[in-house]
Design a protein around this motif. Structure first.
Motif, mmCIF file in Angstrom:
data_model
loop_
_atom_site.group_PDB
_atom_site.id
_atom_site.type_symbol
_atom_site.label_atom_id
_atom_site.label_comp_id
_atom_site.label_asym_id
_atom_site.label_seq_id
_atom_site.Cartn_x
_atom_site.Cartn_y
_atom_site.Cartn_z
ATOM 1 N N ARG A 43 0.820 -1.215 0.000
ATOM 2 C CA ARG A 43 0.000 0.000 0.000
ATOM 3 C C ARG A 43 0.851 1.261 0.000
ATOM 4 O O ARG A 43 0.386 2.341 -0.378
ATOM 5 N N TYR A 44 2.091 1.154 0.469
ATOM 6 C CA TYR A 44 2.957 2.316 0.545
ATOM 7 C C TYR A 44 3.874 2.460 -0.669
ATOM 8 O O TYR A 44 4.748 3.332 -0.696
ATOM 9 N N GLU A 45 3.702 1.613 -1.670
ATOM 10 C CA GLU A 45 4.488 1.717 -2.887
ATOM 11 C C GLU A 45 3.789 2.640 -3.877
ATOM 12 O O GLU A 45 2.566 2.716 -3.921
ATOM 13 N N ARG A 46 4.565 3.318 -4.695
ATOM 14 C CA ARG A 46 4.016 4.214 -5.701
ATOM 15 C C ARG A 46 3.553 3.399 -6.917
ATOM 16 O O ARG A 46 4.125 2.361 -7.210
ATOM 17 N N PRO A 47 2.550 3.904 -7.646
ATOM 18 C CA PRO A 47 2.148 3.234 -8.890
ATOM 19 C C PRO A 47 3.291 3.156 -9.905
ATOM 20 O O PRO A 47 3.392 2.209 -10.673
ATOM 21 N N SER A 48 4.140 4.175 -9.924
ATOM 22 C CA SER A 48 5.346 4.157 -10.767
ATOM 23 C C SER A 48 6.500 4.654 -9.911
ATOM 24 O O SER A 48 6.459 5.760 -9.378
ATOM 25 N N GLU A 49 7.517 3.828 -9.769
ATOM 26 C CA GLU A 49 8.608 4.097 -8.838
ATOM 27 C C GLU A 49 9.730 4.899 -9.496
ATOM 28 O O GLU A 49 9.966 4.804 -10.695
ATOM 29 N N VAL A 50 10.381 5.707 -8.694
ATOM 30 C CA VAL A 50 11.621 6.376 -9.083
ATOM 31 C C VAL A 50 12.740 5.593 -8.411
ATOM 32 O O VAL A 50 12.876 5.615 -7.188
ATOM 33 N N ASP A 51 13.509 4.886 -9.200
ATOM 34 C CA ASP A 51 14.483 3.951 -8.635
ATOM 35 C C ASP A 51 15.677 4.630 -7.985
ATOM 36 O O ASP A 51 16.112 4.220 -6.912
ATOM 37 N N ALA A 52 16.237 5.658 -8.635
ATOM 38 C CA ALA A 52 17.481 6.234 -8.118
ATOM 39 C C ALA A 52 17.602 7.716 -8.458
ATOM 40 O O ALA A 52 17.529 8.110 -9.627
ATOM 41 N N LEU A 53 17.803 8.523 -7.427
ATOM 42 C CA LEU A 53 18.071 9.953 -7.576
ATOM 43 C C LEU A 53 19.387 10.264 -6.868
ATOM 44 O O LEU A 53 19.492 10.124 -5.650
ATOM 45 N N ILE A 54 20.391 10.670 -7.631
ATOM 46 C CA ILE A 54 21.700 11.022 -7.074
ATOM 47 C C ILE A 54 22.165 12.283 -7.793
ATOM 48 O O ILE A 54 22.384 12.271 -9.005
ATOM 49 N N GLY A 55 22.316 13.362 -7.063
ATOM 50 C CA GLY A 55 22.590 14.649 -7.682
ATOM 51 C C GLY A 55 24.063 14.963 -7.855
ATOM 52 O O GLY A 55 24.915 14.512 -7.088
ATOM 53 N N ASP A 56 24.336 15.784 -8.862
ATOM 54 C CA ASP A 56 25.675 16.316 -9.117
ATOM 55 C C ASP A 56 25.608 17.829 -8.928
ATOM 56 O O ASP A 56 25.103 18.551 -9.790
ATOM 57 N N ALA A 57 26.100 18.313 -7.796
ATOM 58 C CA ALA A 57 25.994 19.736 -7.444
ATOM 59 C C ALA A 57 27.276 20.505 -7.766
ATOM 60 O O ALA A 57 27.589 21.503 -7.107
ATOM 61 N N THR A 58 28.000 20.070 -8.787
ATOM 62 C CA THR A 58 29.247 20.735 -9.165
ATOM 63 C C THR A 58 29.044 22.217 -9.467
ATOM 64 O O THR A 58 29.839 23.069 -9.054
ATOM 65 N N LYS A 59 27.968 22.541 -10.177
ATOM 66 C CA LYS A 59 27.704 23.937 -10.540
ATOM 67 C C LYS A 59 27.457 24.797 -9.308
ATOM 68 O O LYS A 59 27.961 25.925 -9.213
ATOM 69 N N ALA A 60 26.690 24.273 -8.341
ATOM 70 C CA ALA A 60 26.414 25.030 -7.120
ATOM 71 C C ALA A 60 27.702 25.279 -6.341
ATOM 72 O O ALA A 60 27.901 26.358 -5.758
ATOM 73 N N LYS A 61 28.579 24.303 -6.319
ATOM 74 C CA LYS A 61 29.866 24.468 -5.629
ATOM 75 C C LYS A 61 30.706 25.523 -6.327
ATOM 76 O O LYS A 61 31.302 26.402 -5.683
ATOM 77 N N ARG A 62 30.739 25.464 -7.661
ATOM 78 C CA ARG A 62 31.591 26.369 -8.437
ATOM 79 C C ARG A 62 31.062 27.802 -8.420
ATOM 80 O O ARG A 62 31.827 28.755 -8.202
ATOM 81 N N GLN A 63 29.761 27.991 -8.631
ATOM 82 C CA GLN A 63 29.220 29.337 -8.780
ATOM 83 C C GLN A 63 28.687 29.950 -7.487
ATOM 84 O O GLN A 63 28.728 31.171 -7.323
ATOM 85 N N LEU A 64 28.198 29.111 -6.576
ATOM 86 C CA LEU A 64 27.642 29.630 -5.326
ATOM 87 C C LEU A 64 28.596 29.479 -4.152
ATOM 88 O O LEU A 64 28.412 30.111 -3.114
ATOM 89 N N GLY A 65 29.587 28.613 -4.303
ATOM 90 C CA GLY A 65 30.476 28.326 -3.184
ATOM 91 C C GLY A 65 29.792 27.498 -2.118
ATOM 92 O O GLY A 65 30.189 27.506 -0.953
ATOM 93 N N TRP A 66 28.762 26.745 -2.527
ATOM 94 C CA TRP A 66 27.986 25.955 -1.564
ATOM 95 C C TRP A 66 28.400 24.490 -1.610
ATOM 96 O O TRP A 66 28.579 23.911 -2.685
ATOM 97 N N GLU A 67 28.536 23.890 -0.424
ATOM 98 C CA GLU A 67 28.789 22.455 -0.306
ATOM 99 C C GLU A 67 28.028 21.905 0.891
ATOM 100 O O GLU A 67 27.888 22.593 1.911
ATOM 101 N N PRO A 68 27.530 20.662 0.806
ATOM 102 C CA PRO A 68 26.858 20.047 1.962
ATOM 103 C C PRO A 68 27.876 19.680 3.029
ATOM 104 O O PRO A 68 29.026 19.365 2.723
ATOM 105 N N LYS A 69 27.425 19.729 4.279
ATOM 106 C CA LYS A 69 28.314 19.397 5.395
ATOM 107 C C LYS A 69 27.871 18.124 6.124
ATOM 108 O O LYS A 69 28.684 17.489 6.799
ATOM 109 N N THR A 70 26.611 17.770 6.015
ATOM 110 C CA THR A 70 26.044 16.656 6.774
ATOM 111 C C THR A 70 25.685 15.519 5.836
ATOM 112 O O THR A 70 24.893 15.706 4.906
#
Length: 337
Positions: free
Chosen positions: A280-307
């Motif tokens: 009952r808790y499964e989606r009708p259509s699943e999203v198997d894998a989401l993995i982001g590439d934040a290279t642009k945010a690091k380069r242009q914003l100077g932002w990086e995750p810490k946690t």
């Protein structure tokens, strides 16, 4: 003179963290809240003082993303320097049950707000809370150039809102930006979202109030970050000279099962004794894998995750255990077995 910001979704997880950040930076913050029979302001009550206090820098306005006239009037009245559009029907599973409502609020609500900015003539900078769910079944890693293939009404509505934002930037020269945020969690996450559902269950199982946790697909892969850090990226985007589109992510992958193991293990519990799967808790259509590439945010914003996601899971378990202890105040009642 201090800047002003208008925040939709101000009472949500991101809205509350962003409001704190903006207030710390000296902004006057105007938040939009829906009129309801009960107030849902728990996440911002600690920064919301007496509305009649002349020093109050958080001002709340009743409104709704389905009311275009209200949005135009609000823009004319507030004339904010920055607009952070975080409001939406944001639960993916619910979007399958309420697809039309999701499309109206999450998709059309965005264009109503963009049009309110254009029609009012207010010179402001606009942030659209886009989502990794727009990528859907497109294989990871996903970045700003990755094609969209949404797998839910929510994802489809966010794609519409994304392109509306790009269109208003290109058609009207608006400083309009899409922040494509991958999954970001915290102790303020809604209780029906999977990470918070897990950490609340850990707290209740550890306290002897619950035996089992029922989940859907344990093999779904996600890129989980800390919401408090992600709102800083949102702010940084609107400090840039021009509008643009940015992925915000950690680049680290984990399955729902991994998060479960970490959360239960942190409390000294054997997850296999307490976790059950339920279709009952499964989606009708699943999203198997989401993995982001934040290279642009690091380069242009100077932002990086810490946690990372492991630290995040432990942080959320500790917060939920403390919250449960505070709520019960020594009076344990066994419910919701």
């Amino acid at each position: 003179m201090s800047k002003s910001a208008l925040v939709t979704g101000v009472t949500g997880q991101d809205g509350s963290y962003l409001t704190e950040l903006l207030l710390e930076k000296g902004y006057e913050v105007h938040g939009v809240i829906r009129r309801a029979s009960t107030f849902n302001t728990d996440r911002i009550d600690h920064v919301y003082q007496d509305p009649h206090d002349p020093d109050q820098r958080l001002i709340l306005h009743h409104g709704d993303l389905s009311d275009a006239t209200m949005l135009v009037n609000l823009m004319r009245d507030v004339r904010p320097d920055e607009v952070y559009h975080l409001g939406a029907q944001s639960h993916v599973k619910v979007s399958f049950e309420m697809p039309e409502y999701t499309g109206d609020v999450t998709g059309l609500g965005t264009i109503r707000l963009l049009e309110a900015i254009r029609a009012s003539g207010v010179d402001t900078r606009f942030y659209q809370a886009s989502s990794s769910e727009m990528f859907g079944s497109t294989p990871p890693p996903q970045n700003e150039d990755t094609p969209f293939h949404p797998r839910s009404p929510y994802g489809a509505a966010k794609v519409y809102a994304y392109w509306a934002t790009v269109n208003y930037r290109e058609a009207y020269g608006m400083h309009a930006t899409n922040g494509i945020l991958f999954n970001h969690e915290s102790p303020r996450r809604g209780e029906t979202f999977v990470t918070r559902k897990i950490t609340r269950a850990v707290a209740r199982v550890a306290a002897g109030l619950q035996d089992y946790l029922y989940l859907g697909n344990l093999d779904a892969v996600r890129d989980w970050g800390y919401a408090k850090e992600y709102v800083e990226a949102q702010w940084l985007m609107l400090q840039q000279p021009m509008g643009d589109d940015y992925v915000v992510a950690t680049g680290k992958a984990a399955t729902v099962r991994d998060f479960v193991v970490e959360a239960f293990g942190h409390a000294g519990l054997d997850w296999e004794k307490h976790v059950r799967t339920d279709a009952r808790y499964e989606r009708p259509s699943e999203v198997d894998a989401l993995i982001g590439d934040a290279t642009k945010a690091k380069r242009q914003l100077g932002w990086e995750p810490k946690t990372d996601w492991r630290e995040l899971a432990r942080l959320m378990v500790d917060a939920d255990r403390q919250q449960l202890e505070d709520q019960l105040s020594g009076k344990l009642v066994r419910v919701d077995r």
